[in-house]
Design a protein around this motif. Structure first.
Motif, PDB file in Angstrom:
ATOM      1  N   VAL A 233     -16.208  42.161 -11.993  1.00  0.00           N
ATOM      2  CA  VAL A 233     -15.136  41.215 -12.325  1.00  0.00           C
ATOM      3  C   VAL A 233     -13.950  41.430 -11.401  1.00  0.00           C
ATOM      4  N   ALA A 234     -13.613  42.696 -11.133  1.00  0.00           N
ATOM      5  CA  ALA A 234     -12.518  42.999 -10.210  1.00  0.00           C
ATOM      6  C   ALA A 234     -12.810  42.458  -8.812  1.00  0.00           C
ATOM      7  N   ASN A 235     -14.082  42.526  -8.408  1.00  0.00           N
ATOM      8  CA  ASN A 235     -14.474  41.967  -7.123  1.00  0.00           C
ATOM      9  C   ASN A 235     -14.219  40.458  -7.082  1.00  0.00           C
ATOM     10  N   SER A 236     -14.537  39.761  -8.182  1.00  0.00           N
ATOM     11  CA  SER A 236     -14.270  38.321  -8.262  1.00  0.00           C
ATOM     12  C   SER A 236     -12.769  38.043  -8.235  1.00  0.00           C
ATOM     13  N   CYS A 237     -12.000  38.867  -8.948  1.00  0.00           N
ATOM     14  CA  CYS A 237     -10.541  38.687  -8.965  1.00  0.00           C
ATOM     15  C   CYS A 237      -9.954  38.891  -7.567  1.00  0.00           C
ATOM     16  N   LEU A 238     -10.436  39.913  -6.859  1.00  0.00           N
ATOM     17  CA  LEU A 238      -9.959  40.156  -5.499  1.00  0.00           C
ATOM     18  C   LEU A 238     -10.311  38.992  -4.575  1.00  0.00           C
ATOM     19  N   ALA A 239     -11.516  38.448  -4.746  1.00  0.00           N
ATOM     20  CA  ALA A 239     -11.933  37.295  -3.948  1.00  0.00           C
ATOM     21  C   ALA A 239     -11.034  36.092  -4.223  1.00  0.00           C
ATOM     22  N   VAL A 240     -10.730  35.858  -5.507  1.00  0.00           N
ATOM     23  CA  VAL A 240      -9.839  34.745  -5.861  1.00  0.00           C
ATOM     24  C   VAL A 240      -8.454  34.976  -5.272  1.00  0.00           C
ATOM     25  N   LEU A 241      -7.956  36.215  -5.349  1.00  0.00           N
ATOM     26  CA  LEU A 241      -6.630  36.535  -4.822  1.00  0.00           C
ATOM     27  C   LEU A 241      -6.530  36.234  -3.330  1.00  0.00           C
ATOM     28  N   LEU A 242      -7.509  36.695  -2.571  1.00  0.00           N
ATOM     29  CA  LEU A 242      -7.480  36.493  -1.120  1.00  0.00           C
ATOM     30  C   LEU A 242      -7.704  35.030  -0.757  1.00  0.00           C
ATOM     31  N   CYS A 243      -8.613  34.362  -1.479  1.00  0.00           N
ATOM     32  CA  CYS A 243      -8.883  32.953  -1.222  1.00  0.00           C
ATOM     33  C   CYS A 243      -7.640  32.112  -1.510  1.00  0.00           C
ATOM     34  N   ALA A 244      -6.990  32.377  -2.648  1.00  0.00           N
ATOM     35  CA  ALA A 244      -5.776  31.643  -3.009  1.00  0.00           C
ATOM     36  C   ALA A 244      -4.648  31.937  -2.025  1.00  0.00           C
ATOM     37  N   SER A 245      -4.563  33.180  -1.544  1.00  0.00           N
ATOM     38  CA  SER A 245      -3.515  33.542  -0.577  1.00  0.00           C
ATOM     39  C   SER A 245      -3.714  32.806   0.738  1.00  0.00           C
ATOM     40  N   ASP A 246      -4.968  32.685   1.161  1.00  0.00           N
ATOM     41  CA  ASP A 246      -5.256  31.953   2.399  1.00  0.00           C
ATOM     42  C   ASP A 246      -4.898  30.475   2.255  1.00  0.00           C
ATOM     43  N   ILE A 247      -5.296  29.866   1.131  1.00  0.00           N
ATOM     44  CA  ILE A 247      -4.997  28.444   0.939  1.00  0.00           C
ATOM     45  C   ILE A 247      -3.494  28.232   0.749  1.00  0.00           C
ATOM     46  N   LEU A 248      -2.799  29.207   0.124  1.00  0.00           N
ATOM     47  CA  LEU A 248      -1.346  29.123   0.004  1.00  0.00           C
ATOM     48  C   LEU A 248      -0.695  29.164   1.381  1.00  0.00           C
ATOM     49  N   TRP A 249      -1.204  30.010   2.242  1.00  0.00           N
ATOM     50  CA  TRP A 249      -0.718  30.078   3.628  1.00  0.00           C
ATOM     51  C   TRP A 249      -0.883  28.717   4.303  1.00  0.00           C
ATOM     52  N   ILE A 250      -2.047  28.107   4.111  1.00  0.00           N
ATOM     53  CA  ILE A 250      -2.294  26.771   4.668  1.00  0.00           C
ATOM     54  C   ILE A 250      -1.323  25.748   4.083  1.00  0.00           C
ATOM     55  N   SER A 251      -1.138  25.801   2.761  1.00  0.00           N
ATOM     56  CA  SER A 251      -0.292  24.814   2.072  1.00  0.00           C
ATOM     57  C   SER A 251       1.169  24.920   2.503  1.00  0.00           C
ATOM     58  N   ILE A 252       1.647  26.144   2.717  1.00  0.00           N
ATOM     59  CA  ILE A 252       3.043  26.338   3.147  1.00  0.00           C
ATOM     60  C   ILE A 252       3.264  25.746   4.535  1.00  0.00           C
ATOM     61  N   PHE A 253       2.332  25.992   5.449  1.00  0.00           N
ATOM     62  CA  PHE A 253       2.461  25.430   6.790  1.00  0.00           C
ATOM     63  C   PHE A 253       2.336  23.906   6.758  1.00  0.00           C
ATOM     64  N   THR A 254       1.453  23.397   5.906  1.00  0.00           N
ATOM     65  CA  THR A 254       1.320  21.942   5.780  1.00  0.00           C
ATOM     66  C   THR A 254       2.606  21.326   5.246  1.00  0.00           C
ATOM     67  N   LEU A 255       3.211  21.964   4.251  1.00  0.00           N
ATOM     68  CA  LEU A 255       4.472  21.474   3.692  1.00  0.00           C
ATOM     69  C   LEU A 255       5.568  21.486   4.753  1.00  0.00           C
ATOM     70  N   GLN A 256       5.649  22.540   5.531  1.00  0.00           N
ATOM     71  CA  GLN A 256       6.662  22.614   6.582  1.00  0.00           C
ATOM     72  C   GLN A 256       6.503  21.479   7.596  1.00  0.00           C
ATOM     73  N   ARG A 257       5.274  21.219   7.997  1.00  0.00           N
ATOM     74  CA  ARG A 257       5.031  20.145   8.965  1.00  0.00           C
ATOM     75  C   ARG A 257       5.327  18.777   8.354  1.00  0.00           C
ATOM     76  N   ASP A 258       4.965  18.594   7.083  1.00  0.00           N
ATOM     77  CA  ASP A 258       5.225  17.315   6.424  1.00  0.00           C
ATOM     78  C   ASP A 258       6.722  17.063   6.281  1.00  0.00           C
TER      79      ASP A 258
ATOM     80  N   ILE B  40      -4.299  44.801 -11.781  1.00  0.00           N
ATOM     81  CA  ILE B  40      -3.508  45.967 -12.198  1.00  0.00           C
ATOM     82  C   ILE B  40      -4.051  46.541 -13.504  1.00  0.00           C
ATOM     83  N   ILE B  41      -4.376  45.655 -14.444  1.00  0.00           N
ATOM     84  CA  ILE B  41      -4.929  46.106 -15.722  1.00  0.00           C
ATOM     85  C   ILE B  41      -6.277  46.796 -15.514  1.00  0.00           C
ATOM     86  N   ILE B  42      -7.143  46.201 -14.706  1.00  0.00           N
ATOM     87  CA  ILE B  42      -8.470  46.783 -14.462  1.00  0.00           C
ATOM     88  C   ILE B  42      -8.353  48.148 -13.792  1.00  0.00           C
TER      89      ILE B  42
END
Length: 318
Positions: A60-85, A44-46
């Motif tokens: 730098v914004a490209n790196s931030c976007l990559a981190v955002l999408l990568c973290a969102s994907d792993i968060l999606w994985i983590s939420i489903f893993t938590l639900q199954r556990d 948002i600042i950039i």
């Protein structure tokens, strides 16, 4: 690899849940939430701060976007893993393979975004008069190429059935074993960008040493030293990713000779999630325009609050 560890079944069945599964899932979700919040704030600042509308900040914004999408994907994985556990069962949902595919693609985008930053610093120093390489349009084309490459090469794993469901870790990934797929993924995601960044770093060191031995204008030497410092910072970011990804690399190496630990993906991913948090914190520290913009906004906010409090005190005294 034991066939009982990987399966593609879709029927739900009960599994044994270790006591540390759920706390680890929660830690993963907390780390990833912090990362996503920071990246959204930085982007948002950039976007809205005109002082950040430069080619280096675009990268730098490209790196931030990559981190955002990568973290969102792993968060999606983590939420489903938590639900199954929590439910103490295992099953492969319809998006499991897709999430595994995104993990490889987005991790590659992140690593190559660091490579683009290093490459831009390199051409700025070595070829300062070749403005084509420094144009925003040229860098944007490079960004598009890296994103296309990162999303194309993991399709091989999808079409060949390489990404499969791991029951013990509740995740869809390439099985860790001596195979073409796991070696190809490691080279494409980590090997190529890390080696090229290291090569750029040493090339710049050689260049700075070379011009130090000559009679060169001070501004040229200063610019070269400054860009070398920025590449060194990029090296620090990539080494953070590599260091925290080291357990994953160790498990891959172990899998070439014997079966890795039963819960290797759960262990590896907690280190990866911590690395993303560290990357965002270090990225803020290393990115002077972004840090300056944030400090200006904080100072402006404090300047607004202080007069209001002073005016209120005067009113009460009156």
């Amino acid at each position: 690899m034991n066939s009982t560890n990987f399966t593609s079944i879709s029927n739900s069945s009960t599994i044994n849940i270790e006591s540390w599964f759920i706390p680890l899932d929660i830690i993963n979700i907390i780390c990833l939430t912090i990362v996503i919040s920071l990246t959204i704030f930085f982007l948002i600042i950039i976007i809205f701060d005109k002082t950040c509308h430069t080619v280096p900040m675009m990268l730098v914004a490209n790196s931030c976007l990559a981190v955002l999408l990568c973290a969102s994907d792993i968060l999606w994985i983590s939420i489903f893993t938590l639900q199954r556990d929590i439910q103490s069962n295992q099953y492969q949902d319809i998006f499991c393979i897709f999430r595994g595919y995104l993990t490889y693609a987005l991790c590659a985008v992140l690593d190559y975004s660091f490579l683009l930053q290093a490459f831009h610093r390199y051409v700025t120093v070595i070829y300062p008069v070749r403005l084509f390489w420094q144009l925003p349009r040229t860098q944007f084309i490079f960004i598009i190429i890296t994103w296309l490459y990162a999303f194309i090469f993991p399709l091989l794993f999808v079409f060949t059935g390489g990404i499969i469901y791991n029951i013990d870790n509740q995740i869809c990934q390439l099985p860790l074993r001596l195979s073409f797929s796991i070696n190809f993924a490691a080279i494409c995601v980590y090997g190529i960008p890390i080696l090229l960044i290291i090569l750029i770093y040493f090339k710049l060191i050689q260049y700075v040493r070379k011009i130090n031995q000559r009679v060169m204008p001070v501004n040229i030497l200063f610019r070269a030293q400054r860009e070398l410092k920025m590449v060194r910072r990029t090296m620090t970011l990539i080494m953070i990713v590599f260091t925290f990804g080291f357990p994953y690399a160790v498990f891959i190496l172990i899998s070439f000779f014997t079966s890795p630990p039963k819960y290797h993906f759960r262990i590896a991913y907690i280190f990866i999630n911590i690395s993303l948090t560290c990357v965002m914190i270090v990225l803020l520290q290393f990115t002077d325009p972004l840090k300056t913009s944030i400090m200006k906004k904080l100072n402006r906010q404090s300047n607004i609050i202080i007069p209001n409090e002073t005016q209120m005190n005067r009113t009460m005294a009156f």
